[in-house]
Design an enzyme around this catalytic site. Structure first.
Site, short mmCIF file in Angstrom:
data_model
loop_
_atom_site.label_atom_id
_atom_site.label_comp_id
_atom_site.label_asym_id
_atom_site.label_seq_id
_atom_site.Cartn_x
_atom_site.Cartn_y
_atom_site.Cartn_z
N HIS A 1 0.58 11.41 -0.80
CA HIS A 1 1.45 10.70 0.15
C HIS A 1 2.86 10.61 -0.44
O HIS A 1 3.05 10.83 -1.63
CB HIS A 1 0.91 9.29 0.40
CG HIS A 1 0.90 8.46 -0.84
ND1 HIS A 1 -0.15 8.48 -1.75
CD2 HIS A 1 1.83 7.63 -1.36
CE1 HIS A 1 0.14 7.68 -2.76
NE2 HIS A 1 1.34 7.15 -2.55
N HIS B 1 9.01 12.59 -3.04
CA HIS B 1 8.10 13.40 -3.83
C HIS B 1 6.67 12.94 -3.61
O HIS B 1 6.42 11.79 -3.24
CB HIS B 1 8.44 13.32 -5.33
CG HIS B 1 8.11 12.00 -5.93
ND1 HIS B 1 8.91 10.88 -5.75
CD2 HIS B 1 7.06 11.60 -6.70
CE1 HIS B 1 8.37 9.86 -6.39
NE2 HIS B 1 7.24 10.26 -6.96
#
Length: 187
Positions: free
Chosen positions: A42, A126
């Site tokens: 995620h 990221h």
């Protein structure tokens, strides 16, 4: 409860990344990395840490308003990088500006609800792939991902996620994540 706010890429995007990451397992020292389970991949927008359940009604209301202020937007999983030799990650491209604005809004919503949010580092889109202990050089792993470009997908939801830390003492056990609440973006 331990919480964070996230955008979760859809399964087809995660599957493409998983195929790219599979090739990294043939690199030297790959067995010394702690690889994140692809089911938990995620983009963390705000890490909230331990949150008192009494704060949840105000927090969820504010996060819902934050989600509705930002439109659904197109992203793609792309490239790779590292934070020193500690964390290997996959990046994003596309409408990262909207994702960054959403991250700022979720942090502000949490603070207004009385939940402190660490803002010592600016948001960097990221998705954590692996963590390394001492002595593993992550540069070859990041370089191997540098040309990866997944298919575009639409970020449509904001999720408040509970992280349950391992408690069994079993080596290699990882946190379990469960979505507490989610909101459509732009709703």
């Amino acid at each position: 409860m331990r919480l964070f706010v996230a955008v979760v890429p859809p399964p087809p995007a995660l599957s493409q990344l998983q195929s790219a990451v599979a090739g990294l397992h043939s690199l030297p020292d790959s067995g010394r990395l702690r690889w994140a389970d692809p089911a938990t991949w995620h983009f963390t927008l705000a890490f909230l840490g331990e949150v008192d359940e009494a704060v949840l009604p105000d927090l969820t209301e504010r996060l819902g308003r934050a989600a509705h202020r930002h439109p659904a937007h197109e992203l793609r999983l792309a490239g790779g990088g590292r934070f020193g030799d500690r964390v290997l990650w996959a990046g994003a491209d596309g409408d990262v500006a909207t994702l960054s604005a959403l991250a700022r809004s979720t942090g502000a919503a949490a603070r207004r609800a009385g939940v402190p949010v660490d803002e010592s580092r600016p948001f960097h889109a990221h998705l954590t792939l692996a963590r390394a202990g001492g002595g593993v050089a992550l540069r070859p792993f990041a370089e191997a991902l540098s040309d990866f470009r997944g298919s575009p997908w639409t970020a449509e939801r904001l999720e408040l996620v509970r992280s349950r830390l391992p408690g069994s003492g079993v080596p290699g056990e990882r946190p379990r994540y469960e979505t507490v609440r989610s909101w459509e973006l732009g709703g």
